[in-house]
Design an enzyme around this catalytic site. Structure first.
Site, mmCIF file in Angstrom:
data_model
loop_
_atom_site.group_PDB
_atom_site.id
_atom_site.type_symbol
_atom_site.label_atom_id
_atom_site.label_comp_id
_atom_site.label_asym_id
_atom_site.label_seq_id
_atom_site.Cartn_x
_atom_site.Cartn_y
_atom_site.Cartn_z
ATOM 1 N N HIS A 98 1.302 -0.804 3.144
ATOM 2 C CA HIS A 98 1.491 0.177 2.072
ATOM 3 C C HIS A 98 0.661 1.423 2.327
ATOM 4 O O HIS A 98 -0.415 1.359 2.924
ATOM 5 C CB HIS A 98 1.204 -0.420 0.688
ATOM 6 N N ASP A 100 -0.023 3.797 -0.180
ATOM 7 C CA ASP A 100 -0.730 4.302 -1.364
ATOM 8 C C ASP A 100 -2.121 3.675 -1.402
ATOM 9 O O ASP A 100 -2.401 2.707 -0.695
ATOM 10 C CB ASP A 100 0.035 3.964 -2.648
ATOM 11 N N GLU A 167 2.185 -0.179 -3.902
ATOM 12 C CA GLU A 167 1.587 -1.516 -3.878
ATOM 13 C C GLU A 167 0.443 -1.646 -4.871
ATOM 14 O O GLU A 167 0.305 -2.667 -5.534
ATOM 15 C CB GLU A 167 1.085 -1.854 -2.471
ATOM 16 N N GLU A 168 -0.365 -0.598 -4.989
ATOM 17 C CA GLU A 168 -1.523 -0.675 -5.893
ATOM 18 C C GLU A 168 -1.109 -0.526 -7.353
ATOM 19 O O GLU A 168 -1.943 -0.572 -8.246
ATOM 20 C CB GLU A 168 -2.554 0.412 -5.528
ATOM 21 N N ASP A 198 -2.488 -6.648 5.338
ATOM 22 C CA ASP A 198 -2.977 -6.054 4.088
ATOM 23 C C ASP A 198 -3.991 -6.970 3.405
ATOM 24 O O ASP A 198 -4.042 -7.038 2.192
ATOM 25 C CB ASP A 198 -1.788 -5.768 3.159
#
Ligand SMILES: [Zn+2]
Length: 477
Positions: A98, A100, A167-168, A198
């Protein structure tokens, strides 16, 4: 098959350039959870599109539609879909990362500007928001593609890419995309396995591969009776009090040493095999590590295996709080009219939110009934997610074990994590393939915290690790 020497040499020779690229990525504050930065998240997607296209990947920025955040309608950042290679004789691996990041302000307690990568020559740390979570690992893949492009080498496997920018913030939009693009003729068709970079090593010493994540069932238990808050000088001793009932029922959920008291819940846990227990005995992580991370000498047992299995392979029940209760300083003599207890259970196979819910509801209602209280009880599930476990004997894991041994000279720890990365389960279920979590960073990287860092050696050796994994994957049975 190990990666060709030319690829490893290229990574060594270009290490400083790779760090420069990480600095460029960190400089874009792609914070998905703050609407003011939505333009930066999109900017990050375009930056990566350029990087990928420069090394021969065909890229699509897939529109995921709109969503509402803090009352404002916003366009979701695009998913980056990419393809490189289409040789039917080769395996096809899907790479997920990801782009972000979590919010970060200097005033949160950072020693330096969070969006300016600082290279600490003394410690070898690359400090900046997103260095470890997840821009470093994401660029680790691109670095390898760049090496192959520059050297005129074909990759040993076909690659599909799915990089997301939410994702966050709960991966909004991604589940629908994955489900819509699974199946014959669709984008994810032909994917043999998935690799997600991740997460982190358990500690700062030993690389690990992660093959399991716990799920979650979160409950709200509400007890009400009086029409309004009451005074204990007037009503104490005359009415059934909601808080008294709630404390009683909540005390029946779990023992102080962590045993869940709800009948049926533990019976669903998959039995422990000798082979699996041996994995925990071998892990380079002990009671001291857990206590140091917790900031207190409070481990539930002095047995390493018991403590680790308590986090990785058994369910746990935690009591989080009481809504509506008096919680300010001082000695207010209120009888709250309505209170809600919050608790959750971390789930492991073969538990699911669906099969757990019935046991929890029945037990809570039975315990409440024993009180003979005239108050009313309601129980509601606020949130649920299934656990995930992959087979660590699959070729995907064998390839990653060999790659780790080649790069770090150590056999990786095989771990399961206590938390959740929901997209893992979505890939596993929608594509019906093995998913591997192959971390780049260390346990002390401070992913969502201040002064987030990625060690230079983890970035550069980690880049070699990802490349070597692709080669091992191409030949492993
Ligand atoms: Zn992450």
């Amino acid at each position: 098959m190990p990666a060709p020497k030319a690829v490893i040499d290229y990574i060594n020779a270009n290490a400083d350039k790779f760090i420069d690229k990480l600095a460029k990525a960190v400089a874009i504050p792609s914070i998905s959870g703050d609407g003011k930065h939505r333009g930066d998240v999109v900017k990050m997607a375009h930056f990566l599109k350029g990087e990928l296209e420069a090394v021969g990947v065909s890229v699509e920025l897939r529109d995921l539609g709109k969503h509402v955040m803090d009352g404002e309608e916003l366009h979701l950042p695009p998913a980056i879909l990419g393809k490189l290679g289409n040789d039917p004789k080769k395996k096809t691996v899907l790479l997920y990362a990801h782009y972000d990041v979590q919010p970060a302000l200097k005033s949160d307690g950072w020693d330096t500007d969070p969006f300016k990568l600082v290279i600490d020559e003394k410690t070898g740390r690359l400090i900046g928001r997103g260095s470890s979570d997840d821009k470093g690992p994401l660029l680790g893949w691109i670095n390898n593609l760049q090496a192959h492009h520059a050297l005129g080498l074909e990759l040993p496997v076909n690659i599909k890419i799915c990089f997301e920018g939410m994702e966050e913030s709960g991966s909004e939009g991604l589940d629908d995309l994955i489900k819509a693009e699974a199946g014959p003729g669709k984008y994810f068709d032909g994917v043999d396995c998935v690799c997600i970079s991740d997460n982190y090593w358990l500690n700062t010493r030993t690389p690990c591969l992660t093959y399991g994540l716990r799920g979650l069932s979160y409950f709200k238990l509400k007890i009400s009776g009086p029409g309004r808050d009451l005074h204990s000088g007037v009503f104490g001793g005359t009415v059934h009090e909601p808080m008294t009932d709630l404390v009683y029922v909540m005390s029946k959920l779990v023992t102080p040493d962590g045993k869940i008291l709800i009948p049926g819940v533990n019976d669903l846990v998959a039995p422990l095999t000798d082979k699996e227990k041996a994995l925990y005995d071998r892990l380079d992580y002990g009671v001291e590590d857990v206590e140091s991370a917790a900031g207190g000498r409070i481990a539930i047992s002095s047995e390493k295996t018991t403590v680790l299995m308590g986090r990785m392979r058994y369910p746990s029940l935690s009591i989080h709080g009481v809504e509506g209760a008096f919680s300010a300083p001082g000695a207010k003599t209120v009888i709250p009219a309505s209170v809600s207890g919050k608790f959750s259970i971390r789930l492991v196979p073969n538990q699911t939110p669906d099969n757990i819910r019935a046991f929890v509801e029945k037990y809570v209602k039975d315990e409440f009934a024993k009180l003979g209280s005239k108050n009313t009880l309601e129980i509601e599930e606020l949130h649920g997610g299934k656990p995930w476990v992959a087979s660590p004997d699959h070729y995907n894991y064998k390839a990653a074990v060999k790659a780790t041994e080649i790069i770090y000279g150590k056999t990786p720890d095989m771990t399961r994590e206590g938390g959740s990365i929901p997209v893992t389960l979505t890939f596993a279920e929608a594509l019906d393939v093995n998913v591997l979590l192959l971390p780049m960073g260390r346990g002390d990287d401070g992913a969502h915290s201040t002064n987030e860092k990625l060690d230079r050696s983890n970035y550069i050796e980690g880049t070699k690790l990802l490349g070597t994994y692709l080669y091992e994957l191409s030949t492993v049975q």
